[in-house]
Design an enzyme around this catalytic site. Structure first.
Site, PDB file in Angstrom:
ATOM      1  N   HIS A  49     -20.493  30.166  10.022  1.00  0.00           N
ATOM      2  CA  HIS A  49     -20.390  31.344   9.170  1.00  0.00           C
ATOM      3  C   HIS A  49     -18.941  31.659   8.824  1.00  0.00           C
ATOM      4  O   HIS A  49     -18.607  31.936   7.677  1.00  0.00           O
ATOM      5  CB  HIS A  49     -20.979  32.572   9.886  1.00  0.00           C
ATOM      6  CG  HIS A  49     -22.458  32.539   9.970  1.00  0.00           C
ATOM      7  ND1 HIS A  49     -23.191  33.574  10.495  1.00  0.00           N
ATOM      8  CD2 HIS A  49     -23.347  31.623   9.578  1.00  0.00           C
ATOM      9  CE1 HIS A  49     -24.465  33.279  10.433  1.00  0.00           C
ATOM     10  NE2 HIS A  49     -24.584  32.093   9.890  1.00  0.00           N
ATOM     11  N   GLU A  83     -27.933  10.230  -3.592  1.00  0.00           N
ATOM     12  CA  GLU A  83     -27.185  10.232  -2.325  1.00  0.00           C
ATOM     13  C   GLU A  83     -27.864   9.359  -1.274  1.00  0.00           C
ATOM     14  O   GLU A  83     -27.292   9.054  -0.246  1.00  0.00           O
ATOM     15  CB  GLU A  83     -26.936  11.660  -1.818  1.00  0.00           C
ATOM     16  CG  GLU A  83     -28.116  12.588  -1.894  1.00  0.00           C
ATOM     17  CD  GLU A  83     -27.760  14.046  -1.589  1.00  0.00           C
ATOM     18  OE1 GLU A  83     -26.618  14.341  -1.225  1.00  0.00           O
ATOM     19  OE2 GLU A  83     -28.667  14.894  -1.712  1.00  0.00           O
ATOM     20  N   ASP A 115     -22.934  12.346   1.021  1.00  0.00           N
ATOM     21  CA  ASP A 115     -24.032  11.665   1.694  1.00  0.00           C
ATOM     22  C   ASP A 115     -24.145  10.205   1.266  1.00  0.00           C
ATOM     23  O   ASP A 115     -24.475   9.346   2.077  1.00  0.00           O
ATOM     24  CB  ASP A 115     -25.359  12.396   1.428  1.00  0.00           C
ATOM     25  CG  ASP A 115     -25.552  13.547   2.395  1.00  0.00           C
ATOM     26  OD1 ASP A 115     -25.309  13.338   3.592  1.00  0.00           O
ATOM     27  OD2 ASP A 115     -25.915  14.645   1.948  1.00  0.00           O
ATOM     28  N   CYS A 130     -20.731  15.296  -7.645  1.00  0.00           N
ATOM     29  CA  CYS A 130     -20.487  16.643  -7.112  1.00  0.00           C
ATOM     30  C   CYS A 130     -20.082  16.669  -5.633  1.00  0.00           C
ATOM     31  O   CYS A 130     -20.055  17.724  -5.028  1.00  0.00           O
ATOM     32  CB  CYS A 130     -21.716  17.522  -7.317  1.00  0.00           C
ATOM     33  SG  CYS A 130     -23.143  16.989  -6.384  1.00  0.00           S
TER      34      CYS A 130
END
Ligand code: PEP
Ligand code: MG
Length: 759
Positions: free
Chosen positions: A365, A606, A630, A677
């Site tokens: 977080h 990916e 990935d 991306c």
């Protein structure tokens, strides 16, 4: 050697108990000297600053030579071992042609010599040497055992070597570097503020009421609860700014815990039994924290930190000691095991210049929020004893994922210079906001934003993003405490789509699994990267998929700029199933009266199987986006989160470049728009090659868009094509990187790669 192996184990334990690096090294040489029954055992460590092999510890050689004697790589027997990375076992050292006589060591009597290299994860750490007086090489089993010892000790010695603690004071640099995990780039300088929430709780001792009655103790406790509730809501609005609902939802977790009957009733109960309020609070917090800690569910386990954090804050309020002293500095580096979002909110905007966490990862977080707020941060700095540096001036180097303690004036000045240059550079780059990302010979590239937090939306637009190429929808899921409802999702998606309209927004459906865990939905698997990830998970949980698609489609009503993107596709039947569900969801919404344009559907490439299946898959999709993170991981079989193999993870691996070229070719043949991306789109060297290859759409984090736009505007397509041709002839990523590095320097673009000082 069984006995010796046991000794070795106890040696490793003894080293771990040594109070400092010098004593750890001394323990090693003394114990090994005894173990091998030799008069000399010495340890040479490689100094990373100047590549010298420094005599760092010795049992048997003259004490005065320790820390003073050093050899170049290839120099002397020790340098030869370091250079060849092979052991050397000889009877008569002085007769060896590489022998160098070093009078300070007084090693004349010891001709028998055995040295072995210390190597950890391909890094040369140093050389371990034993010397004796026999007229023959050491026995084979001794040599074999020395190799074992070196392998066992290499990791520990690598830590010592990197800490720089091993150098004698006279040659110790003034600063120390502590390596962590990169999570938010940039340089932050300031005074370390330790957020040690449990410390004050530890000091609370049991005892009877301090006020005149139980009622008064309870009232005292409730006053603190009210005050904290108020602080939380002020903090929430301070941090959530433009309606950042993810940040507010984290605050609501805290507020909920604060008001939970378990906490309130238990404290009241303890007080009624005769304890003072602080002790009642401590008892309650510790027992709730233990319950959370024992939970199987990682979300519940994570709450154990939160409850202690809340209790410390209550305690401070009860003791009328504010969290922040009035004299706090303008430049704060918040540091702790984990920094909670309330810790951040306690400081006026702009004063927190950096974050250091000894725990956490790039997906925690804190990391997500630090990124969204543009605060340089480093996670997982496990070797840093924060308490030793509370109040000290430190530097957070988010580019390298390091923090620096005790920096010299010169170093601070250097980092201030980098910081100022970063600010000037960012301001300079802002002037390009409305200029196209176009090479100097007219090749136009579209730069889209990767986003996930609402806090990213404004920076994306401000930095000139031409749409969103990747909306990671799992991020709003991660900062929730259960699966968000259709309505909650709708509210978030609508803000993103609305902010970017009429520019396109590619919203990826939930991509969890692998390293992306939802705190409230644990997936336990032996091999999570090859398991229930992305679209596999969603097709097996159709209700979640339908809810998400409904929320996304409804949110696009009126803006008509939604594109759906499917993560982790590997098979054609996954595309067919997704289409069936997306079509029926859309038709249902039309039947309910919504006026929604049918969104385009694209897929992420990916999973390597898609490269070969693309010609067959093309008919099912409107566009393709390459997830280079990935794809690299799966193509090279390298876990990018595993530090042991991280040097093998490089997007510029020749196999990866060939794969990208093949994907581009398939997309051209099928007339499919294609973009990239992953993090590769933020890497200047990679961007040049992607331009050369023929990519014209890239999606990257908002903070990197200006830099990459500037790069694109400084190069010509012709040069990029030539560099790509040269790179595709090369067999290793190291050579390719060297080629690009040289070219970036020639073009004066090396400042894009972050600071280059060689501290
Ligand atoms: C990728 O894999 O490159 C990608 C963009 O997706 P993520 O990093 O979210 O897995
Ligand atoms: Mg991915």
């Amino acid at each position: 050697m069984l006995h010796s192996l046991a000794t070795l184990t106890s040696l490793v334990q003894e080293i771990s108990r040594a109070p400092n690096a010098v004593e750890a090294m001394q323990t090693i040489v003394v114990r090994l000297g005894n173990l091998f029954n030799v008069p000399v055992c010495s340890l040479y460590l490689r100094s990373e600053a100047d590549d010298q092999l420094v005599l760092a510890a010795s049992a048997g050689l003259a004490e005065a030579s320790v820390g003073q004697v050093s050899l170049c790589l290839k120099e002397g027997l020790v340098g030869t071992i370091a250079h060849s990375t092979h052991p050397l076992n000889i009877a008569d050292a002085p007769t060896h042609d590489k022998f160098v006589y070093i009078p300070e060591t007084h090693e004349e009597p010891y001709h028998q010599f055995l040295g072995v290299p210390l190597i950890h994860l391909r890094n040369l750490v140093g050389v371990l040497v034993i010397q004796g007086t026999d007229n023959q090489p050491f026995a084979q089993d001794v040599e074999a055992f020395m190799v074992t010892v070196a392998a066992q000790l290499a990791a520990t010695l690598r830590n010592i070597q990197r800490s720089e603690d091993w150098r004698p004071q006279s040659i110790q640099p003034q600063y120390r570097k502590h390596q962590g995990i990169k999570s938010s780039t940039g340089i932050g300088c300031g005074y370390l503020k330790l957020v040690g929430s449990q410390v004050s709780l530890d000091r609370v001792k049991p005892g009877p009421w301090k006020k005149k009655s139980a009622e008064c103790e309870i009232e005292h406790f409730h006053n603190a609860v009210d005050q904290l509730r108020n602080d939380l809501s002020v903090g929430a609005s301070r941090l959530s700014g433009d309606g950042n609902s993810e940040v507010s939802s984290l605050f609501s977790v805290y507020s909920m815990m604060l008001d939970s009957p378990e906490l309130i009733h238990s404290v009241e109960q303890h007080i009624k039994e005769g304890c003072h309020a602080a002790w009642a609070l401590k008892e309650t917090a510790l027992s709730l924290s233990a319950v959370f800690e024992a939970a199987d569910d990682p979300y519940m386990r994570a709450r154990s930190e939160d409850i202690l954090n809340i209790a410390s804050k209550l305690l401070r309020l009860m003791q009328a000691k504010p969290d922040i002293d009035e004299s706090h500095h303008e430049e704060i580096i918040l540091a702790g095991a984990l920094i909670s979002i309330t810790d951040l909110s306690a400081y006026p905007a702009g004063t927190v210049k950096g974050i250091i966490c000894t725990g956490g990862s790039s997906l925690s977080h804190t990391a997500i929020v630090a990124n969204a707020l543009g605060i340089p941060s480093v996670m997982g700095v496990s070797d840093l004893k924060l308490a030793d540096y509370d109040g000290e001036f430190v530097i957070v180097d988010g580019y390298r994922g390091e923090c620096i303690t005790w920096p010299s004036e010169a170093l601070i000045e250097e980092f201030r210079r980098i910081q100022a240059a970063d600010t000037d550079f960012s301001q300079e780059l802002m002037a390009l906001r409305d200029s196209p990302a176009e090479t100097c010979d007219g090749y136009r590239v579209r730069l889209l934003a990767n986003t996930g937090l609402l806090a990213d939306v404004t920076p994306g637009l401000r930095n000139g993003a031409e749409g969103v190429g990747l909306y990671r929808s799992e991020i709003p899921f991660m900062v929730h405490d259960n699966f968000p409802t259709e309505e909650e999702q709708y509210q978030v998606y609508r803000q993103v789509l609305g902010a970017y309209a009429p520019m396109p927004v590619s919203m990826r459906t939930l991509d969890i699994g692998g390293d992306k865990e939802l705190p409230y939905f644990e997936i336990k698997e032996d091999n999570p990267y090859l398991g229930w990830r992305g679209i596999r998970f969603m097709l097996d949980n159709t209700a979640l998929l339908v809810t998400q698609l409904r929320a996304m489609m409804r949110a696009s009503e009126g803006s008509d700029n939604l594109q759906l993107m499917i993560p982790m596709v590997g098979r054609i039947d996954e595309l067919e199933a997704f289409h069936r569900i997306a079509d029926s969801t859309w038709e249902e919404l039309l039947a309910e009266g919504y006026e929604i344009k049918r969104p385009q559907i694209g897929m992420m490439v990916e999973v390597p199987s898609t490269i070969l299946l693309l010609p067959k898959m093309a008919q099912y999709v409107d566009f393709v986006s390459i997830g280079s993170n990935d794809l690299t991981q799966y193509l090279l079989a390298v876990d990018r989160n595993n530090p042991r193999v991280s040097p093998l993870f490089d997007n510029l691996n020749p196999a990866m470049l060939s794969a990208l070229e093949l994907i581009l070719q398939h997309c051209r043949d099928a007339n499919l728009p294609v973009s990239l991306c992953g993090e590769m789109a933020s890497d200047p060297a990679a961007v040049i090659l992607l331009l050369g290859m023929g990519f014209d759409t890239l999606s990257l984090s908002a903070y990197n868009i200006p830099k990459i736009k500037w790069l694109i505007r400084c190069v010509s397509r012709e040069l990029a094509q030539k560099l790509y041709r040269d790179a595709s002839m090369m067999s290793s990523e190291a050579d390719i990187r060297a080629l690009l590095r040289e070219e970036l320097c020639k073009l004066g673009l090396d400042k894009l790669t972050g600071p280059t000082n060689s501290h």
